[in-house]
Motif scaffolding. Sequence first.
Motif, PDB file in Angstrom:
ATOM      1  N   UNK A   1       0.836  -1.189   0.000  1.00 29.87           N
ATOM      2  CA  UNK A   1       0.000   0.000   0.000  1.00 29.87           C
ATOM      3  C   UNK A   1       0.878   1.248   0.000  1.00 29.87           C
ATOM      4  N   UNK A   2       0.739   2.076  -1.037  1.00 26.03           N
ATOM      5  CA  UNK A   2       1.474   3.330  -1.143  1.00 26.03           C
ATOM      6  C   UNK A   2       0.518   4.484  -0.834  1.00 26.03           C
ATOM      7  N   UNK A   3       0.969   5.390   0.036  1.00 25.48           N
ATOM      8  CA  UNK A   3       0.143   6.530   0.436  1.00 25.48           C
ATOM      9  C   UNK A   3       0.827   7.807  -0.036  1.00 25.48           C
ATOM     10  N   UNK A   4       0.077   8.661  -0.719  1.00 28.25           N
ATOM     11  CA  UNK A   4       0.641   9.915  -1.231  1.00 28.25           C
ATOM     12  C   UNK A   4       1.174  10.782  -0.090  1.00 28.25           C
ATOM     13  N   UNK A   5       2.211  11.537  -0.383  1.00 24.10           N
ATOM     14  CA  UNK A   5       2.818  12.390   0.640  1.00 24.10           C
ATOM     15  C   UNK A   5       1.886  13.515   1.069  1.00 24.10           C
ATOM     16  N   UNK A   6       0.996  13.967   0.181  1.00 20.62           N
ATOM     17  CA  UNK A   6       0.124  15.095   0.497  1.00 20.62           C
ATOM     18  C   UNK A   6      -1.240  14.662   1.028  1.00 20.62           C
ATOM     19  N   UNK A   7      -1.370  13.414   1.469  1.00 20.51           N
ATOM     20  CA  UNK A   7      -2.655  12.933   1.961  1.00 20.51           C
ATOM     21  C   UNK A   7      -2.999  13.623   3.282  1.00 20.51           C
ATOM     22  N   UNK A   8      -4.254  14.059   3.449  1.00 21.05           N
ATOM     23  CA  UNK A   8      -4.655  14.615   4.750  1.00 21.05           C
ATOM     24  C   UNK A   8      -4.867  13.501   5.762  1.00 21.05           C
ATOM     25  N   UNK A   9      -4.883  13.843   7.036  1.00 22.85           N
ATOM     26  CA  UNK A   9      -5.109  12.823   8.057  1.00 22.85           C
ATOM     27  C   UNK A   9      -6.522  12.275   7.923  1.00 22.85           C
ATOM     28  N   UNK A  10      -6.684  11.001   8.228  1.00 19.14           N
ATOM     29  CA  UNK A  10      -7.993  10.379   8.087  1.00 19.14           C
ATOM     30  C   UNK A  10      -8.005   8.963   8.594  1.00 19.14           C
ATOM     31  N   UNK A  11      -9.038   8.227   8.201  1.00 17.46           N
ATOM     32  CA  UNK A  11      -9.214   6.840   8.599  1.00 17.46           C
ATOM     33  C   UNK A  11      -9.437   5.999   7.350  1.00 17.46           C
ATOM     34  N   UNK A  12      -8.844   4.806   7.341  1.00 16.62           N
ATOM     35  CA  UNK A  12      -8.990   3.923   6.189  1.00 16.62           C
ATOM     36  C   UNK A  12      -9.212   2.492   6.612  1.00 16.62           C
ATOM     37  N   UNK A  13      -9.486   1.666   5.639  1.00  7.52           N
ATOM     38  CA  UNK A  13      -9.679   0.245   5.909  1.00  7.52           C
ATOM     39  C   UNK A  13      -9.367  -0.557   4.658  1.00  7.52           C
ATOM     40  N   UNK A  14      -8.853  -1.745   4.860  1.00  6.21           N
ATOM     41  CA  UNK A  14      -8.663  -2.713   3.783  1.00  6.21           C
ATOM     42  C   UNK A  14      -9.787  -3.734   3.889  1.00  6.21           C
ATOM     43  N   UNK A  15     -10.407  -4.060   2.756  1.00  9.53           N
ATOM     44  CA  UNK A  15     -11.490  -5.027   2.712  1.00  9.53           C
ATOM     45  C   UNK A  15     -11.016  -6.262   1.947  1.00  9.53           C
ATOM     46  N   UNK A  16     -11.250  -7.436   2.491  1.00  8.18           N
ATOM     47  CA  UNK A  16     -10.783  -8.666   1.840  1.00  8.18           C
ATOM     48  C   UNK A  16     -11.855  -9.743   1.903  1.00  8.18           C
TER      49      UNK A  16
ATOM     50  N   UNK B   1     -16.166 -17.048   0.678  1.00  7.29           N
ATOM     51  CA  UNK B   1     -16.284 -16.598   2.061  1.00  7.29           C
ATOM     52  C   UNK B   1     -17.464 -15.638   2.157  1.00  7.29           C
ATOM     53  N   UNK B   2     -18.412 -15.862   3.065  1.00  9.08           N
ATOM     54  CA  UNK B   2     -19.653 -15.087   3.067  1.00  9.08           C
ATOM     55  C   UNK B   2     -19.518 -13.662   3.571  1.00  9.08           C
ATOM     56  N   UNK B   3     -18.424 -13.309   4.214  1.00  7.02           N
ATOM     57  CA  UNK B   3     -18.267 -11.969   4.768  1.00  7.02           C
ATOM     58  C   UNK B   3     -17.234 -11.173   3.982  1.00  7.02           C
ATOM     59  N   UNK B   4     -17.225  -9.875   4.236  1.00 11.60           N
ATOM     60  CA  UNK B   4     -16.186  -8.992   3.723  1.00 11.60           C
ATOM     61  C   UNK B   4     -15.463  -8.443   4.940  1.00 11.60           C
ATOM     62  N   UNK B   5     -14.293  -8.973   5.262  1.00 13.64           N
ATOM     63  CA  UNK B   5     -13.582  -8.574   6.475  1.00 13.64           C
ATOM     64  C   UNK B   5     -12.918  -7.217   6.290  1.00 13.64           C
ATOM     65  N   UNK B   6     -12.896  -6.464   7.348  1.00 11.09           N
ATOM     66  CA  UNK B   6     -12.404  -5.083   7.330  1.00 11.09           C
ATOM     67  C   UNK B   6     -11.251  -4.924   8.315  1.00 11.09           C
ATOM     68  N   UNK B   7     -10.143  -4.353   7.839  1.00 12.66           N
ATOM     69  CA  UNK B   7      -8.968  -4.100   8.671  1.00 12.66           C
ATOM     70  C   UNK B   7      -8.702  -2.597   8.651  1.00 12.66           C
ATOM     71  N   UNK B   8      -8.899  -1.944   9.768  1.00  8.47           N
ATOM     72  CA  UNK B   8      -8.853  -0.487   9.820  1.00  8.47           C
ATOM     73  C   UNK B   8      -7.443   0.034  10.109  1.00  8.47           C
ATOM     74  N   UNK B   9      -7.167   1.244   9.654  1.00  7.66           N
ATOM     75  CA  UNK B   9      -5.894   1.894   9.947  1.00  7.66           C
ATOM     76  C   UNK B   9      -6.098   3.409   9.949  1.00  7.66           C
ATOM     77  N   UNK B  10      -5.235   4.088  10.679  1.00  5.01           N
ATOM     78  CA  UNK B  10      -5.272   5.547  10.756  1.00  5.01           C
ATOM     79  C   UNK B  10      -4.264   6.124   9.768  1.00  5.01           C
TER      80      UNK B  10
END
Length: 451
Positions: free
Chosen positions: A323-338, A352-361
Motif C-alpha cells: 500500500x502506497x500513500x501519497x505524501x500530500x494525503x490529509x489525516x484520516x481513517x482507512x480500511x482494507x477489505x478482503x 467466504x460469506x463476509x467482507x472482512x475489514x482491517x482499519x488503519x489511521x
Amino acid sequence: MKIRRVLATAVAAAVISPAVLLSAGPAFAGGKPAASQTQNAKPTVEELRQAVERAQKEYDAAVVAVNDAITFLEKDMEADTYPTKAAVIETGNAAAAAAKARAEADQAVADARAKLDAATTEEDRAAAQTALDEAEKAAEEAAEAQTAADAKATAAQTAHDDARVAQTRKIGLLQKARDEAKEKLADAEKALADAEAADEGEEDGGNGGNGEDGQDGEEPGGECVPEPRLTAAVTGLPDKIAGGTTQTFTLRITNGTARTMDAVYPYVGVHAFDDKGLKELDSHLDLEWSTAANPAWRDADLMDASSLGSLASKASLDVKLRLKVDADVPSGQGAAFVTADYVNDDGSCGGYPDLDQYEFQILAKAGGGAGSPGKDDATGSKPGNVTGQGGASTTPVTASGGSGTGGGGGALARTGSSDALPTVGLAGGAALVLGAGAVLVARRRRTAADA
C-alpha cells in the motif's frame, strides 16, 4: 447468472443507502455474532463452524508470524542497512583501516631505523634519529587506534549477535503459539465433524449430503454457495500509516474444506475518508499485489482479479500486498477489505460469506509510528517486535500444507484504529468493494459457462 447471495444482498442494500450496511449483520457492522440465548449447552453445527473459522484464522496468523519472523532474522537483519548489521560493517571497516595504518607505521619505523644504521656522519645520524623517534611515536598512536577500533568492532558484533539471539527467542515463542493454535484448530475441526456426522445420522437419508440442499452441498451449475471455510485474512497491516510511506503486508487465503478448489480468487480493496468523514481519500492510496507466477507488483484492481490457481484441502496461499500513500494525503481513517471466492471445473462455486475489514489511521505527515518512505512499517522490522508480517519477503506467493487463516473471528477484524472512524463512509466503501466483487463474480461465472 450465478452470483453469491451475500454479494447481491449487500449491493442492493448499498444502492438504497450505505448506512444500511451498519445493520446488515456482523460482516458489515463490525460486531461479533450475538451469543446464543438458549440454555442448551450443546453448540449447534453453525456455532461449531464459526469456531473452526476463528481457529483457522488464529492458526493462519500464527503461521504467517513465524514465517515472517524467520525471514526477518535470515534476511532483514543481515541487510547492510539494518542498524546493528550496518554498525558491524562500519566498525569492521574502521578496524581494517586502523590495522592497515598500524602496519604502515610499523614499516615506517623499520625504514627509519635502517636509515639510522646506514648514516655515516653525525648530521645524518641526528636527522635519522629524529625521524625514527617520530616514526615510533606514530606507530604507538596507530597501535592505540587499532586497539580502540577493534574494541568497537567487537562491541558492534556482540550487539548484532544479541539482537539475533533475541529474535530467535521470539521465533521460539511464536512457534509455540503456532503449535497451540494448530491443536486448537484440530480440536475445533473434530468437534464440527462429529456434529455433522450426528446430524446426518438424524436426517436418515435427507438431502444434507447430496449436494442439492445441504448446508455444505454444492450443486454444479447452481447458485454459488457461502463457504466460511475459505478464508481471507490480513496480517502485518499497521494501525497507523503516514503520508509518503509504503507498507507491505500479507493476505493469506486458506481452504479449510475437505476438497480441492480448482480456482481461487482473492478480493482486496482499500477505502478511506478524512478525519471528518466528508472527503474520500481513495485517490491518495495505491494498492498493489504480487504473485509467484508474476513477481512484478500489479495494481490490486477488484475488476481484474486473477486466479491464484488451485488450492488443496487444508492448504494456504500467501499473497504479498503493498500500500502506497501519497505524501500530500490529509489525516484520516482507512480500511482494507478482503474476501475470497472459488470456482471449480464442474461449475460449482462459492466463497467466504463476509467482507472482512482491517482499519488503519492515516497520518498527514511521516512519523508517529509509521514507516519511512518506500519501506515497511517499523512493526516487524526491529528485534523488539516480530509480529509485523509485511516484512521484506521476496517470495510474493507461497503454498503451505497447513490448515488455517489469519487473525480475527467471524466478524470484522480490528487493528486498533481510532474510535473516530467514519463508520458510514467505510460501510459505503464495503458496498463499493462488494459491488465490484459481484460484477466480477457474474462476469467470471459467465466466462466459465461459455467455456
